[in-house]
Design an enzyme around this catalytic site. Structure first.
Site, mmCIF file in Angstrom:
data_model
loop_
_atom_site.group_PDB
_atom_site.id
_atom_site.type_symbol
_atom_site.label_atom_id
_atom_site.label_comp_id
_atom_site.label_asym_id
_atom_site.label_seq_id
_atom_site.Cartn_x
_atom_site.Cartn_y
_atom_site.Cartn_z
ATOM 1 N N SER A 113 0.797 -1.224 0.000
ATOM 2 C CA SER A 113 0.000 0.000 0.000
ATOM 3 C C SER A 113 0.828 1.271 0.000
ATOM 4 O O SER A 113 0.268 2.362 -0.096
ATOM 5 C CB SER A 113 -0.944 0.004 1.210
ATOM 6 O OG SER A 113 -0.211 -0.037 2.405
ATOM 7 N N LYS A 139 -6.704 3.826 8.401
ATOM 8 C CA LYS A 139 -5.759 4.777 7.811
ATOM 9 C C LYS A 139 -6.319 6.191 7.793
ATOM 10 O O LYS A 139 -5.599 7.161 8.078
ATOM 11 C CB LYS A 139 -5.391 4.320 6.394
ATOM 12 C CG LYS A 139 -4.592 3.020 6.342
ATOM 13 C CD LYS A 139 -4.344 2.587 4.905
ATOM 14 C CE LYS A 139 -3.550 1.292 4.863
ATOM 15 N NZ LYS A 139 -3.311 0.816 3.484
#
Length: 818
Positions: free
Chosen positions: A704, A747
């Site tokens: 990611s 996140k």
């Protein structure tokens, strides 16, 4: 001692007579004429004229036996003074032993050997010899002179008659033994023969072996034999008296009458009988299932005829106690009131609306269909978000007992399924123990830290949990210790975990995962105001009048002194505030206090968390990424630098293989599009690029960070800074596509905690937008990226655009051209 031995063995695996010889490489000195090969034994005494088998296993003893067989030599048998000594020396052996002729040497499997010896004569060791690989000693052979006379004849007659009397009292004695004793004419041989057949200890046998005076030996054997005959007579008398007092209704209590008669002879009380009767009464009142009731009564009968001093007595008594104390039929009445359950959940927990809704759905289905098989709930989330307290709230809402069992670090299957009760200290597994402590068969049982289960040579605990957590199987769960099925279908199982991927697949398939996200800053302030502050005030012995904390102070603690998904660190900081005020009040300095945001520096010190995004991103080559961790989301800085070299890519920061591949992909993509990006392609070939992810002590991996690495490298090569208020996540491909990643909710919350205002997310993650809390959705600006160029256009500043952060940050050294 290495020996090259050869053995002969039948094809069917039976023991065979060994034809073994010492190794040719082993030189054994010749024995002196007055020396003997010695064989130390632990608990056996050989008498002359006796034929006995002797088991040997020590390497020296095996070598000695082989030497005696090879050279047709006799062997001297000596008793050890202490049978526990593994390698006895001269001081560990008696001086007097018996010479034995080796009639046969039998070698079995797994290093077990047997000698068949015939006793010849007594000997005394004068000196132990060295330089032999087995015990050897100079000996003095003791020749027996058989005396005669009236006294000897009388002793022989008395001993023979008493021996024949003992044989009549013993069951199943061969007739040949009585004939053999009657035919012995020599007094010494008679005394040794009777001593060999007597049930004596090793010390008594050795004493008889060392008694060289035959008349004294006859008297001593007669005394020992007389004692044994009296014991046999008393045993027979007790048995006869028991049979005389027995009636038709007492036949089933035969063993009990025998024990009672023995107690009367010994003058002991009947305390054990009272204990047995008490256990029988408890079995009658326990209302156990029929199968368990029969097992308990069977074990009680075994306990009744077992002496209290037996090693198995306490183990059997403990097992019966466990059967009696388990709540086989005790249940808590379940009163599910959905409105009351909602009130309890709202009172105990702030927010978590999706989780509360799923719990209420579960309770509603259970109320409407009590006999149905309800799924096993598993709360998944970072530490400190309230997973355990949710289980306690469910127990309160249903009126059940609450039990918690931690599975963290459990690596033995027996911890779940129980130990076999043949082992000393055996106990049932954690599930049965929890139900025993709860006192009911339908508690709320929380299996904490499901993802921390281990595994080893003792088995896999997660495999044992498959039966426990399967509603179709746990109705007949069988613990190894109980050996009886226990119905777990009424237990309300709740599991917790931090990382669901670490739970084995078959076990995860049996549970319904309910994710509990981290809290936003507003939620943390509200939780602190409603729950944590009052709890810490109570712990410190303060009242609300003595200590007041303003909302501004709570907001400052959340933003500047904690940075976590849960609330544990927040509660610790509030505890530090309350303790500080408690000290001042206890010293008499103040009577009450009001803590505001400006007072926190004095109490908690300097802020522990400050926004460093602006400082980090004030130079080219630094991008802010978003990462997922087991304890919630976090921001991740990607730093890039270049220097004169050979075009190498250097990666540091404990990066995993997937993260390294993302950096290589990002650099390859930039090289392929150097012209479009306005980057000097020759510099890419001649300069070394160094990519570093700070916090080098922490391992990092995952795809990611691809978008952040790409933009950090573009920023470095183009000399343009990345906006300090932008954070990004996403996986990239060699075509520049941005692929979806996981942990979007965590996140985004981490970006908001760090002061980020703009978040770049993969377009294919739009489905996760609804999972983001509304407060975070309203406070942040989201951009959904399909190609990496879109992220670059949003994140990078123009050449003439100055950063908002500090302007005195160090610049990145650029390589010289040419």
């Amino acid at each position: 001692m290495n020996t090259a031995d050869t053995e002969t063995e039948n094809h069917d695996g039976a023991q065979s007579e060994a034809t073994l010889s010492p190794s040719r490489s082993l030189v054994i000195p010749k024995l002196p004429d007055d020396a003997l090969i010695l064989l130390p034994v632990r608990n056996m005494v050989l008498f002359p004229n006796m034929v006995v088998p002797v088991g040997i296993g020590r390497s020296q003893s095996v070598l000695a036996a082989r030497q005696a067989v090879q050279h047709d030599q006799p062997i001297g048998v000596l008793l050890q003074r202490d049978s526990s000594v593994e390698e006895p020396g001269p001081d560990d052996l008696y001086d007097v032993g018996c010479v034995g002729g080796v009639m046969r040497f039998v070698s079995g499997r797994e290093g077990h050997h047997h000698l068949v010896l015939q006793g010849v004569e007594r000997f005394r060791v004068k000196e132990f010899l060295e330089d032999y690989p087995f015990p050897v000693g100079r000996v003095e052979r003791i020749e027996e002179v058989q005396p005669a006379g009236p006294a000897i004849d009388a002793s022989m007659l008395a001993l023979r008659e008493k021996a024949l009397e003992a044989l009549e009292l013993l069951p199943q004695v061969p007739q040949e033994l009585a004939g053999a004793l009657s035919s012995i004419e020599q007094p010494g041989v008679l005394a040794d023969s009777v001593a060999g057949y007597l049930d004596l200890g090793s010390a008594e046998r050795q004493e008889l072996l060392e008694t060289l005076d035959i008349e004294t030996r006859l008297e001593r054997v007669l005394s020992l034999l007389d004692y044994r005959v009296e014991v046999l007579k008393l045993s027979q008398k007790i048995s006869e008296r028991t049979h005389e007092t027995m009636s038709e209704r007492q036949r089933e209590a035969l063993l009990r009458e025998q024990l009672r008669s023995i107690q009367e002879e010994l003058g002991e009380s009947d305390e054990k009988g009272e204990e047995i009767r008490e256990l029988e009464r408890r079995i009658d009142e326990a209302q156990m299932p029929e199968e368990v009731d029969q097992q308990a009564r069977k074990e009680l009968r075994r306990l009744e005829r077992m002496p209290e001093g037996a090693g198995e007595y306490s183990m059997l008594r403990t097992y019966i106690d466990w059967l009696l104390e388990l709540p086989w039929s005790t249940e808590r009445t379940e009163d599910i009131d959905i409105a009351r359950a909602r009130e309890i959940l709202d009172a105990d927990h702030y927010g978590l609306e999706p989780v509360k809704r799923r719990i209420l759905e579960h309770l509603a289905v259970r109320k409407l269909n009590p006999q149905g098989r309800s799924p096993i709930l598993c709360f998944v989330g970072p530490p400190g978000v309230g997973k355990t307290s949710l289980g306690q709230s469910i127990a309160r809402a249903t009126g059940r007992d609450f039990m918690r069992s931690s599975l963290g670090g459990v690596h033995d299957e027996a911890e779940i399924r129980g130990h076999r009760r043949t082992y000393l200290g055996a106990l049932p597994g954690k599930v049965i123990q929890s139900i025993h402590k709860a006192g009911s068969r339908n508690p709320v049982l929380m299996l904490d830290e499901m993802d921390k289960l281990g595994g080893g040579i003792q088995g896999d605990p997660s495999a044992a949990l498959l039966e426990v957590l399967d509603p179709a199987q746990n109705g007949t769960f069988q613990d190894n210790y109980l050996g009886m099925p226990f119905d777990l279908s009424g237990v309300f199982f709740i599991a917790t975990a931090n990382v669901p991927d670490q739970i084995p697949g078959p076990l995860r398939d049996r549970m319904e995962m309910i994710e509990i996200p981290g809290y936003t800053q507003e939620e943390k302030v509200e939780i602190a105001r409603r729950y944590l502050l009052d709890r810490q005030r109570d712990n410190a012995g303060l009242t609300a009048e003595q200590l007041a904390v303003t909302d501004a102070a709570l907001e400052r603690i959340v933003s500047s002194y904690t940075r976590e998904a849960g609330c544990r660190q927040l509660e610790r900081q509030l505890g530090a505030v309350t303790r500080h005020i408690a000290v001042r009040i206890a010293e008499g300095q103040i009577e009450q206090a009001r803590v505001d945001a400006d007072d926190l520096h004095e109490v908690l010190g300097a802020p522990q968390h400050e926004s460093e995004v602006a400082m980090r991103t004030s130079v080219p080559g630094v991008a802010t990424g978003l990462a997922w961790t087991p304890v919630g989301g976090d921001i991740l800085f990607i730093e890039a630098n270049r220097s004169r070299g050979t075009g190498r890519l250097v990666l540091t920061g404990q990066l995993g293989d997937v993260m390294k591949e993302s950096a290589q992909t990002a650099l390859s993509l930039i090289k392929a599009r150097a012209g479009e990006l306005g980057i000097d392609a020759e510099a890419l070939q001649s300069d070394d690029v160094h990519v570093h992810v700070p916090a080098g002590a922490i391992p990092k991996d995952g795809p990611s960070a691809g978008v952040a690495m790409y933009n950090a490298l573009v920023s470095l090569m183009s000399g343009r800074c990345i906006r300090e208020d932008v954070a990004m996540t996403g996986e990239i491909t060699l075509r520049g596509l941005v692929l979806p990643v996981g942990g979007i909710k965590e996140k985004v919350l981490a970006a908001r905690r760090a002061g980020i205002s703009t978040v770049l997310l993969p377009a294919r993650n739009r489905k996760d937008f609804e999972d983001i809390p509304a407060s975070a959705r309203d406070a942040l600006e989201f951009h959904w990226i399909e190609h990496v160029e879109e992220a670059t256009a949003i994140a990078l500043r123009g050449h003439d655009e100055a950063p908002d952060g500090p302007l005195d940050a160090p610049s990145v050294a650029q390589p010289e051209s040419g």
